[in-house]
Design a protein around this motif. Structure first.
Motif, PDB file in Angstrom:
ATOM      1  N   ASP A   1      -5.992   7.899  -7.150  1.00  0.00           N
ATOM      2  CA  ASP A   1      -5.267   8.973  -6.476  1.00  0.00           C
ATOM      3  C   ASP A   1      -3.834   8.954  -7.023  1.00  0.00           C
ATOM      4  OD1 ASP A   1      -3.672  10.467  -4.809  1.00  0.00           O
ATOM      5  OD2 ASP A   1      -4.633   9.779  -2.960  1.00  0.00           O
ATOM      6  N   PRO A   2      -3.349  10.049  -7.574  1.00  0.00           N
ATOM      7  CA  PRO A   2      -2.010  10.034  -8.191  1.00  0.00           C
ATOM      8  C   PRO A   2      -0.914   9.554  -7.249  1.00  0.00           C
ATOM      9  CG  PRO A   2      -3.146  12.080  -8.698  1.00  0.00           C
ATOM     10  CD  PRO A   2      -4.015  11.359  -7.718  1.00  0.00           C
ATOM     11  N   THR A   3      -1.045   9.806  -5.964  1.00  0.00           N
ATOM     12  CA  THR A   3       0.013   9.357  -5.050  1.00  0.00           C
ATOM     13  C   THR A   3      -0.011   7.848  -4.864  1.00  0.00           C
ATOM     14  OG1 THR A   3      -1.362   9.603  -3.076  1.00  0.00           O
ATOM     15  CG2 THR A   3      -0.085  11.534  -3.788  1.00  0.00           C
ATOM     16  N   GLY A   4      -1.077   7.235  -5.352  1.00  0.00           N
ATOM     17  CA  GLY A   4      -1.144   5.776  -5.237  1.00  0.00           C
ATOM     18  C   GLY A   4      -0.532   5.052  -6.415  1.00  0.00           C
ATOM     19  N   ASP A   5      -0.042   5.795  -7.406  1.00  0.00           N
ATOM     20  CA  ASP A   5       0.613   5.174  -8.565  1.00  0.00           C
ATOM     21  C   ASP A   5       2.102   5.031  -8.278  1.00  0.00           C
ATOM     22  OD1 ASP A   5      -1.724   5.081 -10.050  1.00  0.00           O
ATOM     23  OD2 ASP A   5      -1.420   7.091 -10.864  1.00  0.00           O
ATOM     24  N   PHE A   6       2.567   3.842  -8.276  1.00  0.00           N
ATOM     25  CA  PHE A   6       4.007   3.646  -8.070  1.00  0.00           C
ATOM     26  C   PHE A   6       4.391   2.271  -8.592  1.00  0.00           C
ATOM     27  CE2 PHE A   6       2.091   1.701  -4.422  1.00  0.00           C
ATOM     28  CZ  PHE A   6       2.898   0.618  -4.117  1.00  0.00           C
ATOM     29  N   ALA A   7       5.670   2.050  -8.696  1.00  0.00           N
ATOM     30  CA  ALA A   7       6.178   0.741  -9.120  1.00  0.00           C
ATOM     31  C   ALA A   7       7.477   0.475  -8.385  1.00  0.00           C
ATOM     32  CB  ALA A   7       6.412   0.713 -10.617  1.00  0.00           C
ATOM     33  N   ARG A   8       7.744  -0.764  -8.221  1.00  0.00           N
ATOM     34  CA  ARG A   8       9.010  -1.133  -7.590  1.00  0.00           C
ATOM     35  C   ARG A   8       9.551  -2.397  -8.244  1.00  0.00           C
ATOM     36  NH1 ARG A   8       9.909  -3.004  -1.372  1.00  0.00           N
ATOM     37  NH2 ARG A   8      11.486  -1.420  -1.111  1.00  0.00           N
TER      38      ARG A   8
ATOM     39  N   ASP B   1      -7.213   1.348  -5.200  1.00  0.00           N
ATOM     40  CA  ASP B   1      -5.924   0.946  -5.769  1.00  0.00           C
ATOM     41  C   ASP B   1      -6.010  -0.472  -6.321  1.00  0.00           C
ATOM     42  OD1 ASP B   1      -5.111   3.298  -4.606  1.00  0.00           O
ATOM     43  OD2 ASP B   1      -4.069   2.322  -2.928  1.00  0.00           O
ATOM     44  N   GLN B   2      -5.237  -0.698  -7.344  1.00  0.00           N
ATOM     45  CA  GLN B   2      -5.028  -2.065  -7.835  1.00  0.00           C
ATOM     46  C   GLN B   2      -3.517  -2.305  -7.824  1.00  0.00           C
ATOM     47  OE1 GLN B   2      -6.688   0.102 -10.418  1.00  0.00           O
ATOM     48  NE2 GLN B   2      -8.428  -0.094  -9.028  1.00  0.00           N
ATOM     49  N   LEU B   3      -3.122  -3.366  -7.186  1.00  0.00           N
ATOM     50  CA  LEU B   3      -1.688  -3.664  -7.084  1.00  0.00           C
ATOM     51  C   LEU B   3      -1.413  -5.033  -7.683  1.00  0.00           C
ATOM     52  CD1 LEU B   3      -2.679  -2.458  -3.963  1.00  0.00           C
ATOM     53  CD2 LEU B   3      -0.242  -1.912  -4.128  1.00  0.00           C
ATOM     54  N   PHE B   4      -0.524  -5.026  -8.633  1.00  0.00           N
ATOM     55  CA  PHE B   4      -0.154  -6.276  -9.288  1.00  0.00           C
ATOM     56  C   PHE B   4       1.276  -6.630  -8.891  1.00  0.00           C
ATOM     57  CE2 PHE B   4       1.967  -8.301 -12.958  1.00  0.00           C
ATOM     58  CZ  PHE B   4       1.281  -9.503 -12.933  1.00  0.00           C
ATOM     59  N   GLY B   5       1.490  -7.857  -8.510  1.00  0.00           N
ATOM     60  CA  GLY B   5       2.831  -8.244  -8.075  1.00  0.00           C
ATOM     61  C   GLY B   5       3.292  -9.544  -8.699  1.00  0.00           C
TER      62      GLY B   5
ATOM     63  N   SER C   1       0.799  -1.211   0.000  1.00  0.00           N
ATOM     64  CA  SER C   1       0.000   0.000   0.000  1.00  0.00           C
ATOM     65  C   SER C   1       0.839   1.270   0.000  1.00  0.00           C
ATOM     66  CB  SER C   1      -0.918   0.006   1.211  1.00  0.00           C
ATOM     67  OG  SER C   1      -0.138  -0.042   2.374  1.00  0.00           O
ATOM     68  N   SER C   2       2.057   1.176  -0.457  1.00  0.00           N
ATOM     69  CA  SER C   2       2.874   2.359  -0.605  1.00  0.00           C
ATOM     70  C   SER C   2       3.027   3.110   0.708  1.00  0.00           C
ATOM     71  CB  SER C   2       2.284   3.294  -1.660  1.00  0.00           C
ATOM     72  OG  SER C   2       3.088   4.439  -1.762  1.00  0.00           O
TER      73      SER C   2
ATOM     74  N   ARG D   1      16.458 -13.477  -6.039  1.00  0.00           N
ATOM     75  CA  ARG D   1      15.042 -13.120  -5.876  1.00  0.00           C
ATOM     76  C   ARG D   1      14.735 -11.851  -6.671  1.00  0.00           C
ATOM     77  NH1 ARG D   1      15.608 -14.895  -0.513  1.00  0.00           N
ATOM     78  NH2 ARG D   1      16.130 -12.822   0.230  1.00  0.00           N
ATOM     79  N   TYR D   2      13.581 -11.849  -7.233  1.00  0.00           N
ATOM     80  CA  TYR D   2      13.128 -10.650  -7.954  1.00  0.00           C
ATOM     81  C   TYR D   2      11.683 -10.378  -7.554  1.00  0.00           C
ATOM     82  CZ  TYR D   2      11.198  -7.784 -11.677  1.00  0.00           C
ATOM     83  OH  TYR D   2      10.535  -6.795 -12.362  1.00  0.00           O
ATOM     84  N   ASP D   3      11.419  -9.126  -7.242  1.00  0.00           N
ATOM     85  CA  ASP D   3      10.057  -8.724  -6.881  1.00  0.00           C
ATOM     86  C   ASP D   3       9.640  -7.522  -7.707  1.00  0.00           C
ATOM     87  OD1 ASP D   3       9.041 -10.284  -4.448  1.00  0.00           O
ATOM     88  OD2 ASP D   3      11.085  -9.761  -3.867  1.00  0.00           O
ATOM     89  N   LEU D   4       8.459  -7.635  -8.242  1.00  0.00           N
ATOM     90  CA  LEU D   4       7.867  -6.507  -8.968  1.00  0.00           C
ATOM     91  C   LEU D   4       6.551  -6.169  -8.298  1.00  0.00           C
ATOM     92  CD1 LEU D   4       7.178  -4.648 -11.463  1.00  0.00           C
ATOM     93  CD2 LEU D   4       6.174  -6.686 -12.491  1.00  0.00           C
ATOM     94  N   LEU D   5       6.361  -4.895  -8.050  1.00  0.00           N
ATOM     95  CA  LEU D   5       5.085  -4.431  -7.520  1.00  0.00           C
ATOM     96  C   LEU D   5       4.689  -3.199  -8.326  1.00  0.00           C
ATOM     97  CD1 LEU D   5       2.958  -4.833  -5.305  1.00  0.00           C
ATOM     98  CD2 LEU D   5       4.314  -3.346  -3.832  1.00  0.00           C
TER      99      LEU D   5
END
Lengths: 261, 426
Positions: free
Chosen positions: B294-301, B262-266, A254-255, B284-288
């Motif tokens: 909400d623009p602050t809820g857009d992110f990637a890792r 939010d929708q979070l794909f991992g 959830s960031s 190990r590799y992790d993608l989130l």
């Protein structure tokens, strides 16, 4: 002269047949003289005779008849089961002969294969196991259990059957039984109880237990005992506890502080 | 460490205690790269790019487990330490300690049931250095408990768990109460291969300064599809996940919270290569990837870590685990006596006649008549000469066949029941 020769040969053949017939009849055991079997006696005896003529263990069929009588099973059902059993023995012998060309399969192996089929094992699935048992050699595998009359291939099949009856998936079990047969044949009879102990101790499924022991066997020199110990020591028991998503850390999905401003 | 090992040996050598002690330390050391190191929208903001850096990864773990009569008590400690390699940022440390109790596997009419109860404590610190100032911006303590139960079948297990935990953020006087329900199914259709499905529902409520937070209440549905292949020398695990969550985000003009979605794909991938008895290589590799209204809820890792895992295990003693069936049945297994005879016993309340029949006697009931062990005793017994070999047998109770209740093994008898298997050596 020629005619005389033919008639002489016919007489000899007839005499041989007369001699052979009682011998064959004597070698085929008789169906028990129990009146309950009278409605199916002829068919039963014919099935037993045919099995004996084919070199199959007819005693096993008689034993099944005796078992049916002891359990008060209807005669028609006994006939049905004994006929199916005779067919299974014939198929088992044909199958075992394929895997050991030139060799005559022992009655114990045939019985083990028949039991395996009854436990839901496909013989084709057990083929790698029989090949492994043959590769180990009759001497080493046969001496698997001091004081036991059971040879290596038969032992391997009976252990596989035992595991199947206890709910262990055959495809998983074949690999483990083969590995133990190769690395520690004397330990093979203990395999089911060792697996059950590990499974109960760690709350695993049968498939998980076999996979854990397979991994431990491949990584442990020193046979089954060491492998079982390693399987128990391995903290990474598959399936133990809920998988993934342990919810660790700062609520990562959830960031950061889950959106609070 | 030496004292601990000595304690294990001493405890394990106690003759009366059928118990097993295990100590298993291990450590992962590696390096990797994280393109969103601190994963904090507030910290990075929409104007600042995510912090990306190479990372040093150190993760020591310790397991101390005691098993006795099927009960298991396990203490686990695990520290994840990520140190950015450039030295320009802070670090992330996450200490997790759990104490788990598991009773013996329970026999149920359906399937064996595995229960576990867990207490957990966590300390998380993420420091961020900016303009020579170090801020412990996301520190929290967590305490909680979790109850899990699983039904175990032949090749699959289905489980459910409930967890309650409370997080305390000393830096911002915030407390979260987190509740989570988890359901999962794990199946092993092929040797060394497992697949499954998970569903988890999480609800987090918060208080700020002791009062309910008016932008409170995160709820999340998470679905996961884990796959795992674990050969003896190599293992790979992949999980795809999708989380749908809603939480209060912006405040409108009237200072009322607007719910954001939010929708979070991992995707997570973990591989392990067995090098020797005590060393493995891991990657190990992790993608989130998150998208939100909400623009602050857009992110990637994207995070990748690779390194070496060193592990060792010391154990002593042996736990005698009772079967997950009625324990009294264990004693009714045929006993091979020193004189090579076999003693059969059967509990048959109210029976008039009991006999053991088997292939060694031509299934003749008269050859295996059993007698009561004693007056008013419901147990019948007989001791017989049984020739060496592998035999099939059954019981007759008042002339009716009864499947041997606790044979060493079983085979189908063809008559819709099973015979017990008895092996007698020479």
């Amino acid at each position: 002269m020629h005619r005389h020769g033919i008639s002489k040969a016919c007489v000899v053949a007839a005499l041989l047949a007369l001699v052979a017939l009682p011998v064959r009849a004597a070698s085929a055991p008789a169906v028990p003289a129990d009146a309950r079997l009278d409605p199916v006696r002829t068919q039963l005896q014919a099935t037993v005779d045919q099995a004996a003529q084919s070199g199959l263990p007819a005693e096993a069929l008689i034993s099944k008849v005796q078992e049916g009588l002891a359990k008060n099973v209807a005669p028609a059902r006994i006939l049905q089961v004994v006929s199916a059993l005779a067919a299974d023995y014939a198929a088992a012998r044909a199958y075992a002969a394929q895997l050991s060309p030139g060799g005559k399969p022992q009655a114990a192996l045939l019985r083990a294969l028949v039991d395996a089929k009854a436990a839901g094992i496909k013989w084709s699935d057990a083929a790698p196991l029989l090949r492994a048992a043959s590769a180990v050699g009759a001497g080493a595998a046969g001496a698997a259990v001091p004081g036991s009359r059971i040879d290596g291939p038969t032992r391997a099949i009976t252990v596989l059957t035992d595991l199947a009856v206890r709910g262990y998936p055959t495809d998983h079990a074949v690999a483990v039984v083969s590995a133990v047969l190769t690395s520690d044949p004397q330990a093979l009879p203990r395999l089911p109880s060792d697996l059950e102990r590990v499974r109960r101790a760690h709350g695993l499924t049968q498939a998980e237990t076999l996979d854990a022991l397979a991994a431990a066997l491949s990584q442990s020199a020193g046979g089954l005992d060491k492998a079982v110990q390693r399987a128990e020591d391995t903290g990474d028991h598959p399936g133990q506890g809920p998988p993934a998503d342990r919810g660790r850390g700062p609520n990562r999905d959830s960031s950061g502080n889950h959106g609070k401003k | 460490m030496r004292a601990l090992a000595l304690a294990i040996v001493l405890a394990g050598s106690m003759p009366a205690a059928a118990q097993r002690l295990q100590l298993a330390p291990e450590v992962e050391v590696g390096a990797g790269y994280d393109d969103n190191l601190f994963l904090n929208a507030t910290l990075v903001g929409s104007t600042n790019p995510p912090v990306a850096d190479g990372i040093l990864h150190v993760e020591p773990r310790l397991l101390f487990e005691l098993r006795s009569r099927g009960h298991a008590l396990a203490l686990r400690y695990d520290l994840i330490w990520h140190e950015p390699l450039s030295g320009r940022y802070g670090s992330v440390t996450d200490h997790l300690a759990t104490l788990e109790y598991r009773p013996p596997v329970l026999a149920t009419p359906l399937l064996p049931l595995v229960l576990s109860l867990q207490a957990l404590g966590e300390r998380y610190d993420a420091t961020f250095t900016s303009l020579a100032q170090t801020e412990d911006y996301d520190a929290f303590w967590l305490g909680g408990a979790e109850l899990d139960l699983a039904l175990t079948g032949r090749s699959g297990r289905a489980g459910a768990g409930y967890r309650f935990a409370e997080r305390s953020y000393p830096n911002r006087n915030q407390r979260d109460q987190e509740q989570r329900l988890l359901f999962y199914y794990d199946h092993r259709p092929l040797p060394n291969f497992a697949s499954g499905v998970t569903y988890g529902y999480t609800y987090i409520g918060s208080t700020m300064n002791g009062a309910p937070d008016f932008i409170d209440g995160l709820s999340r549905h998470r679905f996961g599809l884990p796959l795992r292949y674990a050969a003896p020398d190599f293992s790979v695990a992949v999980e795809a996940s999708l989380a749908l969550q809603s939480l209060p985000g912006f405040l409108d003009a009237m200072l009322r919270p607007l719910v954001r979605h939010d929708q979070l794909f991992g995707i997570s991938l973990a591989m392990r290569l067995h090098l020797s008895a005590n060393f493995d290589l891991f990657v190990r590799y992790d993608l989130l990837r998150a998208s939100s209204d909400d623009p602050t809820g857009d992110f990637a890792r994207n995070q990748v870590v690779a390194g070496l895992l060193a592990h060792v295990s010391m154990a002593t003693g042996s736990d005698q685990v009772a079967p997950a069936t009625a324990p009294e049945r264990e004693s009714l297994r045929p006993q091979l006596l020193p004189d090579h005879r076999v003693r059969f016993r059967l509990r048959a309340p109210g029976a008039q006649s009991v006999a053991v029949v088997g292939d060694w006697s031509g299934w003749d009931a008269s050859a295996g008549v059993m007698t009561r062990s004693g007056q008013a005793d419901e147990t019948f017994e007989v001791t017989l000469e049984v020739p060496p070999g592998r035999h099939h047998y059954s019981f007759l109770v008042d002339q009716k066949p009864v499947r041997p209740p606790d044979a060493e093994s079983y085979v189908s008898d063809g008559f819709d029941s099973e015979n017990g298997v008895l092996e007698v050596s020479e």
